[in-house]
Design a protein around this motif. Structure first.
Motif, PDB file in Angstrom:
ATOM      1  N   ASP A  28       0.852  -1.199   0.000  1.00  0.00           N
ATOM      2  CA  ASP A  28       0.000   0.000   0.000  1.00  0.00           C
ATOM      3  C   ASP A  28       0.889   1.251   0.000  1.00  0.00           C
ATOM      4  OD1 ASP A  28      -1.908   1.884   0.279  1.00  0.00           O
ATOM      5  OD2 ASP A  28      -2.696   1.167   2.206  1.00  0.00           O
ATOM      6  N   ARG A  29       0.813   2.042  -1.041  1.00  0.00           N
ATOM      7  CA  ARG A  29       1.632   3.271  -1.112  1.00  0.00           C
ATOM      8  C   ARG A  29       0.796   4.526  -0.888  1.00  0.00           C
ATOM      9  NH1 ARG A  29       5.165   3.578  -6.401  1.00  0.00           N
ATOM     10  NH2 ARG A  29       6.192   5.178  -5.168  1.00  0.00           N
ATOM     11  N   LYS A  30      -0.492   4.336  -0.627  1.00  0.00           N
ATOM     12  CA  LYS A  30      -1.344   5.525  -0.443  1.00  0.00           C
ATOM     13  C   LYS A  30      -0.929   6.270   0.817  1.00  0.00           C
ATOM     14  CE  LYS A  30      -5.489   4.245  -2.895  1.00  0.00           C
ATOM     15  NZ  LYS A  30      -6.192   3.003  -2.625  1.00  0.00           N
ATOM     16  N   ASP A  31      -1.088   7.597   0.766  1.00  0.00           N
ATOM     17  CA  ASP A  31      -0.751   8.468   1.889  1.00  0.00           C
ATOM     18  C   ASP A  31       0.729   8.417   2.253  1.00  0.00           C
ATOM     19  OD1 ASP A  31      -3.432   9.248   2.106  1.00  0.00           O
ATOM     20  OD2 ASP A  31      -3.890   7.473   3.303  1.00  0.00           O
ATOM     21  N   THR A  32       1.572   8.256   1.236  1.00  0.00           N
ATOM     22  CA  THR A  32       3.019   8.345   1.464  1.00  0.00           C
ATOM     23  C   THR A  32       3.595   9.519   0.651  1.00  0.00           C
ATOM     24  OG1 THR A  32       3.527   6.856  -0.378  1.00  0.00           O
ATOM     25  CG2 THR A  32       3.237   5.828   1.789  1.00  0.00           C
ATOM     26  N   SER A  33       2.726  10.391   0.165  1.00  0.00           N
ATOM     27  CA  SER A  33       3.120  11.478  -0.748  1.00  0.00           C
ATOM     28  C   SER A  33       3.782  10.937  -2.009  1.00  0.00           C
ATOM     29  CB  SER A  33       4.051  12.491  -0.068  1.00  0.00           C
ATOM     30  OG  SER A  33       3.488  12.972   1.117  1.00  0.00           O
ATOM     31  N   SER A  34       3.378   9.739  -2.393  1.00  0.00           N
ATOM     32  CA  SER A  34       3.868   9.166  -3.644  1.00  0.00           C
ATOM     33  C   SER A  34       3.204   9.916  -4.800  1.00  0.00           C
ATOM     34  CB  SER A  34       3.487   7.681  -3.685  1.00  0.00           C
ATOM     35  OG  SER A  34       3.225   7.264  -5.011  1.00  0.00           O
ATOM     36  N   VAL A  35       4.016  10.372  -5.755  1.00  0.00           N
ATOM     37  CA  VAL A  35       3.433  11.101  -6.889  1.00  0.00           C
ATOM     38  C   VAL A  35       2.458  10.184  -7.622  1.00  0.00           C
ATOM     39  CG1 VAL A  35       3.928  12.274  -9.070  1.00  0.00           C
ATOM     40  CG2 VAL A  35       5.444  12.620  -7.123  1.00  0.00           C
ATOM     41  N   PRO A  62       3.051  -5.308  -9.312  1.00  0.00           N
ATOM     42  CA  PRO A  62       2.699  -6.721  -9.224  1.00  0.00           C
ATOM     43  C   PRO A  62       1.802  -7.148 -10.394  1.00  0.00           C
ATOM     44  CG  PRO A  62       2.507  -5.684  -7.087  1.00  0.00           C
ATOM     45  CD  PRO A  62       2.785  -4.587  -8.068  1.00  0.00           C
ATOM     46  N   ARG A  63       1.976  -8.399 -10.822  1.00  0.00           N
ATOM     47  CA  ARG A  63       1.241  -8.872 -12.014  1.00  0.00           C
ATOM     48  C   ARG A  63      -0.263  -8.695 -11.873  1.00  0.00           C
ATOM     49  NH1 ARG A  63       4.620 -13.329 -14.249  1.00  0.00           N
ATOM     50  NH2 ARG A  63       5.919 -11.466 -14.361  1.00  0.00           N
ATOM     51  N   SER A  64      -0.751  -8.886 -10.637  1.00  0.00           N
ATOM     52  CA  SER A  64      -2.193  -8.729 -10.418  1.00  0.00           C
ATOM     53  C   SER A  64      -2.633  -7.298 -10.768  1.00  0.00           C
ATOM     54  CB  SER A  64      -2.536  -9.030  -8.957  1.00  0.00           C
ATOM     55  OG  SER A  64      -1.742  -8.204  -8.114  1.00  0.00           O
ATOM     56  N   MET A  65      -1.761  -6.340 -10.529  1.00  0.00           N
ATOM     57  CA  MET A  65      -2.112  -4.953 -10.850  1.00  0.00           C
ATOM     58  C   MET A  65      -2.042  -4.689 -12.350  1.00  0.00           C
ATOM     59  SD  MET A  65      -0.372  -2.805  -7.769  1.00  0.00           S
ATOM     60  CE  MET A  65      -0.547  -1.324  -8.726  1.00  0.00           C
ATOM     61  N   VAL A  66      -1.145  -5.386 -13.021  1.00  0.00           N
ATOM     62  CA  VAL A  66      -1.097  -5.253 -14.486  1.00  0.00           C
ATOM     63  C   VAL A  66      -2.395  -5.816 -15.063  1.00  0.00           C
ATOM     64  CG1 VAL A  66       0.134  -5.864 -16.608  1.00  0.00           C
ATOM     65  CG2 VAL A  66       1.433  -5.422 -14.520  1.00  0.00           C
ATOM     66  N   LYS A  67      -2.822  -6.983 -14.521  1.00  0.00           N
ATOM     67  CA  LYS A  67      -4.074  -7.594 -15.016  1.00  0.00           C
ATOM     68  C   LYS A  67      -5.248  -6.654 -14.801  1.00  0.00           C
ATOM     69  CE  LYS A  67      -2.676 -12.371 -14.442  1.00  0.00           C
ATOM     70  NZ  LYS A  67      -2.484 -13.373 -13.400  1.00  0.00           N
ATOM     71  N   GLU A  68      -5.285  -6.072 -13.618  1.00  0.00           N
ATOM     72  CA  GLU A  68      -6.356  -5.116 -13.294  1.00  0.00           C
ATOM     73  C   GLU A  68      -6.328  -3.938 -14.280  1.00  0.00           C
ATOM     74  OE1 GLU A  68      -8.690  -5.173 -10.930  1.00  0.00           O
ATOM     75  OE2 GLU A  68      -9.399  -3.121 -11.307  1.00  0.00           O
ATOM     76  N   GLY A  69      -5.148  -3.443 -14.559  1.00  0.00           N
ATOM     77  CA  GLY A  69      -5.006  -2.321 -15.493  1.00  0.00           C
ATOM     78  C   GLY A  69      -5.480  -2.702 -16.887  1.00  0.00           C
ATOM     79  N   LEU A  70      -5.156  -3.921 -17.310  1.00  0.00           N
ATOM     80  CA  LEU A  70      -5.562  -4.353 -18.652  1.00  0.00           C
ATOM     81  C   LEU A  70      -7.073  -4.504 -18.735  1.00  0.00           C
ATOM     82  CD1 LEU A  70      -2.649  -6.863 -19.299  1.00  0.00           C
ATOM     83  CD2 LEU A  70      -3.083  -4.759 -20.582  1.00  0.00           C
ATOM     84  N   ASN A  71      -7.675  -5.055 -17.672  1.00  0.00           N
ATOM     85  CA  ASN A  71      -9.141  -5.180 -17.669  1.00  0.00           C
ATOM     86  C   ASN A  71      -9.787  -3.796 -17.768  1.00  0.00           C
ATOM     87  OD1 ASN A  71      -9.012  -7.931 -17.479  1.00  0.00           O
ATOM     88  ND2 ASN A  71      -9.135  -7.965 -15.241  1.00  0.00           N
ATOM     89  N   ARG A  72      -9.199  -2.850 -17.060  1.00  0.00           N
ATOM     90  CA  ARG A  72      -9.754  -1.480 -17.101  1.00  0.00           C
ATOM     91  C   ARG A  72      -9.545  -0.847 -18.479  1.00  0.00           C
ATOM     92  NH1 ARG A  72      -9.809   1.475 -11.686  1.00  0.00           N
ATOM     93  NH2 ARG A  72      -9.948  -0.188 -10.142  1.00  0.00           N
ATOM     94  N   LEU A  73      -8.393  -1.154 -19.080  1.00  0.00           N
ATOM     95  CA  LEU A  73      -8.128  -0.624 -20.420  1.00  0.00           C
ATOM     96  C   LEU A  73      -9.188  -1.140 -21.396  1.00  0.00           C
ATOM     97  CD1 LEU A  73      -6.055   1.013 -22.123  1.00  0.00           C
ATOM     98  CD2 LEU A  73      -4.901  -1.143 -22.611  1.00  0.00           C
ATOM     99  N   LYS A  74      -9.534  -2.408 -21.231  1.00  0.00           N
ATOM    100  CA  LYS A  74     -10.544  -3.015 -22.110  1.00  0.00           C
ATOM    101  C   LYS A  74     -11.900  -2.332 -21.904  1.00  0.00           C
ATOM    102  CE  LYS A  74     -12.154  -7.437 -23.768  1.00  0.00           C
ATOM    103  NZ  LYS A  74     -13.290  -8.107 -23.183  1.00  0.00           N
ATOM    104  N   ILE A  75     -12.269  -2.154 -20.648  1.00  0.00           N
ATOM    105  CA  ILE A  75     -13.551  -1.493 -20.356  1.00  0.00           C
ATOM    106  C   ILE A  75     -13.543  -0.083 -20.990  1.00  0.00           C
ATOM    107  CG2 ILE A  75     -14.936  -0.470 -18.486  1.00  0.00           C
ATOM    108  CD1 ILE A  75     -13.961  -2.885 -16.740  1.00  0.00           C
TER     109      ILE A  75
END
Ligand SMILES: Cc1ncc(COP(=O)(O)O)c(C=O)c1O
Length: 387
Positions: free
Chosen positions: A8-15, A370-383
């Motif tokens: 989890d990188r949220k709330d770490t001031s990550s750009v 992580p690969r799971s996040m790439v998969k999630e991104g690809l599913n969103r790209l498709k949508i």
């Protein structure tokens, strides 16, 4: 190293994670934009930083010879280039280093060449320094970028003073070959142009490609070349802000170091120095594992898009973790792509238009997660892009 772990990188001031609202106007997006990785760096880096934190004193710190040596040994081992300690100057980042080079080596109004589409700060730095931007766009042939050398030759002759080269290339992932680099350097030599080679992605090379530092090709190139490298992309240390400039020529070096003196810049951040040395000394095994993982993610993107979004074309990156995707066949405008990504897919990607002429209809996806996040991104790209 477990690259599958989701941290989890949220709330770490990550750009990448926490600046979404500022940049895209929405916070609930899947972030695959800014070029950093969602992976922990090599354990040796964290250990070295922890050790210094536990020591508990953070006073003025110089860059010790053993840190310089770690850079020399890394460049020698990974890129077969023997560099001298004296050739090294430092900068909090490659972007500041490029800015210093433009500022120290050219005058306002001088002509600086870039090859679009290319990393956005290349344009901004030239403009902010009030130099004249000259573009010699890359040519797209068989879904790969190539250089039009006749055009480069004629453009460099038009009083160009400095050339910003991106090797490996962001966003296209090209790792320029020896033949291409020799031609570039020979043209710069012939037309008296200073060549600044941004090699920040040079450790992230996918076999069988091989990165060659352009300045390593011949000592004849030393009088007009500066090579910028950093452990930031390689080991995910961008927040530590440490990078190096390799400047074999004493005259060029003197000009940059004079500018640094004028600005009062003398050393790097204590954690940048320690993180950089630990990474270069102990990070090689981690890097080899990372490259295998990244290759798997790239393959996943290629397979998914071929099967599920056949109108999109993926440019196979020879280096780096940024995947450049051509959406022109969808017939959607850049504005439509942007709206669909934000509102339908809820996916933050970099729009190709950010990279200048030639970026129209493209998007850039960062797959260093992580690969799971790439998969999630690809599913969103498709949508987002399905019609
Ligand atoms: C080609 C290129 N140069 C420089 C940078 C950033 O360099 P730094 O963070 O060291 O200023 C990036 C980051 O994406 C990049 O792609």
């Amino acid at each position: 190293m477990n690259f599958n772990e989701q941290i989890d990188r949220k709330d770490t001031s990550s750009v990448k994670w926490d600046a979404l609202r500022n940049v895209y106007g929405k916070h609930d997006l899947h972030p695959m934009w800014v070029a950093d990785m969602d992976f922990r760096p090599p354990a040796a880096v964290t250990e070295a930083l922890k050790e210094r934190i536990e020591h508990g004193l953070f006073g003025y710190t110089f860059i010790p010879d053993h840190a310089a040596l770690s850079i020399q040994e890394w460049v020698s081992k990974r890129h077969k280039w023997k560099i001298e300690k004296e050739w090294l100057l430092y900068s909090p980042g490659v972007v500041p280093a490029l800015g210093m080079a433009i500022s120290a080596l050219t005058n306002p109004g001088d002509r600086v060449l870039v090859q679009s589409p290319v990393y956005t700060p290349f344009f901004n730095l030239v403009k902010e320094n009030k130099r004249e931007l000259v573009n010699c766009p890359l040519v797209l042939i068989d879904n790969q970028y190539k250089i039009d050398f006749d055009k480069l030759d004629s453009t460099l002759q038009q009083d160009v003073k400095l050339f910003l080269l991106c090797n490996p290339h962001n966003p296209g992932g090209r790792v320029w070959t020896k033949e291409e680099l020799v031609k570039i350097a020979e043209l710069c030599k012939e037309h008296d142009v200073i060549l600044i080679s941004d090699e920040i992605h040079s450790d992230l090379i996918h076999k069988p490609n091989e990165h060659i530092p352009v300045a390593s090709l011949s000592e004849e190139y030393h009088p007009f070349t500066i090579t910028c490298i950093a452990p930031s992309k390689t080991f995910n240390l961008a927040g530590l802000q440490a990078s190096s400039m390799i400047i074999p020529d004493p005259e060029l070096r003197k000009k940059i170091s004079q500018l640094q003196k004028q600005q009062g810049f003398f050393t790097l951040n204590i954690f940048g120095i320690i993180g950089m040395e630990a990474a270069y000394r102990h990070g090689e095994e981690w890097l080899e594992e990372l490259l295998i993982y990244l290759k798997g993610n790239i393959q996943l993107v290629k397979d998914y898009i071929r099967e599920s979004l056949p109108k999109l074309k993926v440019m196979d990156p020879e280096g780096g973790y940024l995947v450049w995707i051509d959406c022109n066949e969808t017939g959607l405008s850049d504005q439509e792509i942007k709206e669909r990504l934000l509102n339908k897919g809820k996916l933050a990607l970099e729009p190709g238009t950010k990279y200048g002429l030639g970026g129209e209809g493209f998007i850039r996806m960062n797959i260093a997660c992580p690969r799971s996040m790439v998969k999630e991104g690809l599913n969103r790209l498709k949508i987002a892009l399905e019609q």
